[in-house]
Design a protein around this motif. Structure first.
Motif, PDB file in Angstrom:
ATOM      1  N   VAL A 191       0.834  -1.202   0.000  1.00 19.98           N
ATOM      2  CA  VAL A 191       0.000   0.000   0.000  1.00 19.98           C
ATOM      3  C   VAL A 191       0.870   1.253   0.000  1.00 19.98           C
ATOM      4  O   VAL A 191       0.602   2.216  -0.744  1.00 19.98           O
ATOM      5  N   SER A 192       1.928   1.258   0.789  1.00 25.53           N
ATOM      6  CA  SER A 192       2.840   2.401   0.807  1.00 25.53           C
ATOM      7  C   SER A 192       3.507   2.603  -0.548  1.00 25.53           C
ATOM      8  O   SER A 192       3.720   3.739  -0.986  1.00 25.53           O
ATOM      9  N   SER A 193       3.823   1.507  -1.216  1.00 21.09           N
ATOM     10  CA  SER A 193       4.422   1.598  -2.543  1.00 21.09           C
ATOM     11  C   SER A 193       3.464   2.217  -3.551  1.00 21.09           C
ATOM     12  O   SER A 193       3.854   3.069  -4.355  1.00 21.09           O
ATOM     13  N   ILE A 194       2.194   1.820  -3.482  1.00 22.68           N
ATOM     14  CA  ILE A 194       1.200   2.396  -4.403  1.00 22.68           C
ATOM     15  C   ILE A 194       0.994   3.877  -4.087  1.00 22.68           C
ATOM     16  O   ILE A 194       0.829   4.698  -4.995  1.00 22.68           O
ATOM     17  N   GLU A 195       1.008   4.224  -2.808  1.00 24.65           N
ATOM     18  CA  GLU A 195       0.880   5.637  -2.418  1.00 24.65           C
ATOM     19  C   GLU A 195       1.919   6.493  -3.120  1.00 24.65           C
ATOM     20  O   GLU A 195       1.619   7.600  -3.585  1.00 24.65           O
ATOM     21  N   ARG A 196       3.136   5.977  -3.251  1.00 23.06           N
ATOM     22  CA  ARG A 196       4.220   6.760  -3.846  1.00 23.06           C
ATOM     23  C   ARG A 196       4.038   6.966  -5.347  1.00 23.06           C
ATOM     24  O   ARG A 196       4.658   7.861  -5.919  1.00 23.06           O
ATOM     25  N   GLU A 197       3.210   6.152  -5.981  1.00 21.40           N
ATOM     26  CA  GLU A 197       2.996   6.333  -7.424  1.00 21.40           C
ATOM     27  C   GLU A 197       1.560   6.716  -7.755  1.00 21.40           C
ATOM     28  O   GLU A 197       1.123   6.604  -8.896  1.00 21.40           O
ATOM     29  N   THR A 198       0.843   7.198  -6.746  1.00 24.80           N
ATOM     30  CA  THR A 198      -0.560   7.541  -6.969  1.00 24.80           C
ATOM     31  C   THR A 198      -0.726   8.640  -8.010  1.00 24.80           C
ATOM     32  O   THR A 198      -1.652   8.592  -8.832  1.00 24.80           O
ATOM     33  N   ASP A 199       0.148   9.645  -8.006  1.00 26.03           N
ATOM     34  CA  ASP A 199       0.023  10.726  -8.988  1.00 26.03           C
ATOM     35  C   ASP A 199       0.148  10.189 -10.407  1.00 26.03           C
ATOM     36  O   ASP A 199      -0.626  10.574 -11.302  1.00 26.03           O
ATOM     37  N   ALA A 200       1.096   9.287 -10.633  1.00 24.18           N
ATOM     38  CA  ALA A 200       1.261   8.685 -11.962  1.00 24.18           C
ATOM     39  C   ALA A 200       0.063   7.817 -12.301  1.00 24.18           C
ATOM     40  O   ALA A 200      -0.406   7.794 -13.448  1.00 24.18           O
ATOM     41  N   LEU A 201      -0.453   7.101 -11.325  1.00 26.02           N
ATOM     42  CA  LEU A 201      -1.628   6.251 -11.532  1.00 26.02           C
ATOM     43  C   LEU A 201      -2.829   7.093 -11.942  1.00 26.02           C
ATOM     44  O   LEU A 201      -3.556   6.756 -12.891  1.00 26.02           O
ATOM     45  N   ALA A 202      -3.021   8.211 -11.260  1.00 32.62           N
ATOM     46  CA  ALA A 202      -4.167   9.072 -11.540  1.00 32.62           C
ATOM     47  C   ALA A 202      -4.058   9.757 -12.899  1.00 32.62           C
ATOM     48  O   ALA A 202      -5.072  10.168 -13.471  1.00 32.62           O
ATOM     49  N   ALA A 203      -2.841   9.878 -13.411  1.00 30.32           N
ATOM     50  CA  ALA A 203      -2.630  10.591 -14.676  1.00 30.32           C
ATOM     51  C   ALA A 203      -2.772   9.691 -15.896  1.00 30.32           C
ATOM     52  O   ALA A 203      -2.664  10.179 -17.024  1.00 30.32           O
ATOM     53  N   THR A 204      -3.004   8.403 -15.708  1.00 27.10           N
ATOM     54  CA  THR A 204      -3.101   7.481 -16.841  1.00 27.10           C
ATOM     55  C   THR A 204      -4.518   6.929 -16.952  1.00 27.10           C
ATOM     56  O   THR A 204      -5.236   6.822 -15.951  1.00 27.10           O
ATOM     57  N   PRO A 205      -4.942   6.573 -18.166  1.00 23.04           N
ATOM     58  CA  PRO A 205      -6.292   6.015 -18.347  1.00 23.04           C
ATOM     59  C   PRO A 205      -6.466   4.712 -17.575  1.00 23.04           C
ATOM     60  O   PRO A 205      -5.504   3.979 -17.329  1.00 23.04           O
ATOM     61  N   VAL A 206      -7.696   4.429 -17.220  1.00 25.68           N
ATOM     62  CA  VAL A 206      -7.995   3.203 -16.477  1.00 25.68           C
ATOM     63  C   VAL A 206      -7.579   1.982 -17.281  1.00 25.68           C
ATOM     64  O   VAL A 206      -7.885   1.868 -18.476  1.00 25.68           O
ATOM     65  N   ASP A 207      -6.861   1.080 -16.613  1.00 30.53           N
ATOM     66  CA  ASP A 207      -6.448  -0.160 -17.253  1.00 30.53           C
ATOM     67  C   ASP A 207      -6.475  -1.278 -16.217  1.00 30.53           C
ATOM     68  O   ASP A 207      -6.969  -1.096 -15.094  1.00 30.53           O
ATOM     69  N   ILE A 208      -5.937  -2.431 -16.559  1.00 31.99           N
ATOM     70  CA  ILE A 208      -5.975  -3.587 -15.670  1.00 31.99           C
ATOM     71  C   ILE A 208      -5.216  -3.310 -14.372  1.00 31.99           C
ATOM     72  O   ILE A 208      -5.565  -3.869 -13.316  1.00 31.99           O
ATOM     73  N   GLY A 209      -4.219  -2.447 -14.400  1.00 29.67           N
ATOM     74  CA  GLY A 209      -3.506  -2.099 -13.179  1.00 29.67           C
ATOM     75  C   GLY A 209      -4.398  -1.361 -12.206  1.00 29.67           C
ATOM     76  O   GLY A 209      -4.452  -1.686 -11.009  1.00 29.67           O
ATOM     77  N   HIS A 210      -5.114  -0.343 -12.689  1.00 31.17           N
ATOM     78  CA  HIS A 210      -6.050   0.391 -11.839  1.00 31.17           C
ATOM     79  C   HIS A 210      -7.108  -0.556 -11.266  1.00 31.17           C
ATOM     80  O   HIS A 210      -7.440  -0.486 -10.073  1.00 31.17           O
ATOM     81  N   ILE A 211      -7.638  -1.413 -12.120  1.00 29.25           N
ATOM     82  CA  ILE A 211      -8.703  -2.330 -11.694  1.00 29.25           C
ATOM     83  C   ILE A 211      -8.212  -3.250 -10.581  1.00 29.25           C
ATOM     84  O   ILE A 211      -8.906  -3.459  -9.577  1.00 29.25           O
ATOM     85  N   THR A 212      -7.008  -3.777 -10.730  1.00 30.83           N
ATOM     86  CA  THR A 212      -6.496  -4.714  -9.733  1.00 30.83           C
ATOM     87  C   THR A 212      -6.185  -4.009  -8.425  1.00 30.83           C
ATOM     88  O   THR A 212      -6.454  -4.545  -7.339  1.00 30.83           O
ATOM     89  N   PHE A 213      -5.632  -2.806  -8.487  1.00 31.71           N
ATOM     90  CA  PHE A 213      -5.433  -2.036  -7.264  1.00 31.71           C
ATOM     91  C   PHE A 213      -6.773  -1.766  -6.581  1.00 31.71           C
ATOM     92  O   PHE A 213      -6.898  -1.872  -5.354  1.00 31.71           O
ATOM     93  N   GLY A 214      -7.775  -1.385  -7.370  1.00 27.19           N
ATOM     94  CA  GLY A 214      -9.101  -1.132  -6.804  1.00 27.19           C
ATOM     95  C   GLY A 214      -9.662  -2.360  -6.108  1.00 27.19           C
ATOM     96  O   GLY A 214     -10.241  -2.269  -5.019  1.00 27.19           O
ATOM     97  N   CYS A 215      -9.461  -3.530  -6.714  1.00 31.19           N
ATOM     98  CA  CYS A 215      -9.932  -4.775  -6.101  1.00 31.19           C
ATOM     99  C   CYS A 215      -9.205  -5.060  -4.797  1.00 31.19           C
ATOM    100  O   CYS A 215      -9.817  -5.475  -3.808  1.00 31.19           O
ATOM    101  N   ALA A 216      -7.892  -4.857  -4.804  1.00 32.12           N
ATOM    102  CA  ALA A 216      -7.103  -5.148  -3.615  1.00 32.12           C
ATOM    103  C   ALA A 216      -7.506  -4.242  -2.450  1.00 32.12           C
ATOM    104  O   ALA A 216      -7.718  -4.710  -1.317  1.00 32.12           O
ATOM    105  N   LEU A 217      -7.620  -2.949  -2.712  1.00 31.48           N
ATOM    106  CA  LEU A 217      -8.000  -2.021  -1.647  1.00 31.48           C
ATOM    107  C   LEU A 217      -9.429  -2.290  -1.184  1.00 31.48           C
ATOM    108  O   LEU A 217      -9.724  -2.220   0.016  1.00 31.48           O
ATOM    109  N   GLY A 218     -10.305  -2.611  -2.126  1.00 30.44           N
ATOM    110  CA  GLY A 218     -11.675  -2.944  -1.757  1.00 30.44           C
ATOM    111  C   GLY A 218     -11.754  -4.201  -0.912  1.00 30.44           C
ATOM    112  O   GLY A 218     -12.582  -4.295   0.012  1.00 30.44           O
ATOM    113  N   TYR A 219     -10.878  -5.177  -1.203  1.00 29.41           N
ATOM    114  CA  TYR A 219     -10.890  -6.413  -0.427  1.00 29.41           C
ATOM    115  C   TYR A 219     -10.352  -6.184   0.987  1.00 29.41           C
ATOM    116  O   TYR A 219     -10.833  -6.800   1.943  1.00 29.41           O
ATOM    117  N   ILE A 220      -9.383  -5.283   1.119  1.00 26.27           N
ATOM    118  CA  ILE A 220      -8.926  -4.927   2.468  1.00 26.27           C
ATOM    119  C   ILE A 220     -10.094  -4.338   3.259  1.00 26.27           C
ATOM    120  O   ILE A 220     -10.338  -4.715   4.416  1.00 26.27           O
TER     121      ILE A 220
END
Length: 205
Positions: free
Chosen positions: A138-167
């Motif tokens: 989670v801390s690692s994703i926090e460090r790249e959140t700006d880059a994540l937010a700047a790119t179109p939704v893809d399988i990476g965004h979806i999988t992160f969303g699933c992981a955080l939702g499952y937590i």
């Protein structure tokens, strides 16, 4: 298409989020399926040798598993922007994010299963190790959140969303948002997407 699925499986949820994002959800019939680590689903094992969900039966009869393979298959059935970038730096960033999110889910499911064992049989050492890995991820994703937010939704965004939702679904006591404000803000927005709202996990078959 038919998808062997459960609304409490994060991997099955990933497939359905993907299907909604790709405009394919209406072509998939979800078949509620119970699977347990200690009680193999023998009916499903006739279709998927490991008896795991999600398992997809395509319109042409082919059988596909696991979630990554199913999602990549679905990505070839729609005419919108690809959710698996085809080449270049975007592809490698997306696949790396997908791998991180998928491994988070693997660990979270293992943690969940360990917690279902009788208390004397549970390994506090294993649970502690998994929690450390998840917090580090989670801390690692926090460090790249700006880059994540700047790119179109893809399988990476979806999988992160699933992981955080499952937590949130299984381990709310982790309070993962504490110390991760950018990721918390990103997820708050991402969780409002129709694909996320239509696939909320529930503890039923």
């Amino acid at each position: 298409m038919k998808l062997y699925w459960s609304p409490r499986s994060p991997f099955a949820r990933k497939v359905m989020i993907f299907a909604h994002e790709a405009g394919l959800a209406g072509r998939i019939e979800c078949l509620p399926t119970l699977v347990f680590m200690s009680k193999p689903n023998r009916d499903l094992m006739h279709i998927n040798p490991l008896g795991k969900i999600p398992t997809l039966v395509a319109d042409d009869g082919r059988i596909l598993y696991d979630s990554m393979v199913i999602c990549e298959y679905l990505d070839n059935l729609h005419h919108g922007p690809r959710l698996f970038p085809a080449a270049g730096e975007a592809r490698w960033n997306t696949l790396r994010r997908h791998a991180l999110g998928d491994n988070m889910l693997d660990n979270l499911v293992l943690w969940r299963n360990e917690g279902l064992r009788p208390q004397p049989q549970q390994s506090a050492e294993l649970c502690g190790a998994i929690e450390l890995k998840i917090r580090n991820a989670v801390s690692s994703i926090e460090r790249e959140t700006d880059a994540l937010a700047a790119t179109p939704v893809d399988i990476g965004h979806i999988t992160f969303g699933c992981a955080l939702g499952y937590i949130d679904f299984r381990f709310p006591q982790m309070a993962w948002r504490d110390g991760n404000p950018r990721l918390a803000a990103w997820y708050a927005a991402f969780a409002q997407r129709p694909s996320m709202q239509r696939t909320l996990p529930v503890d039923t078959a």
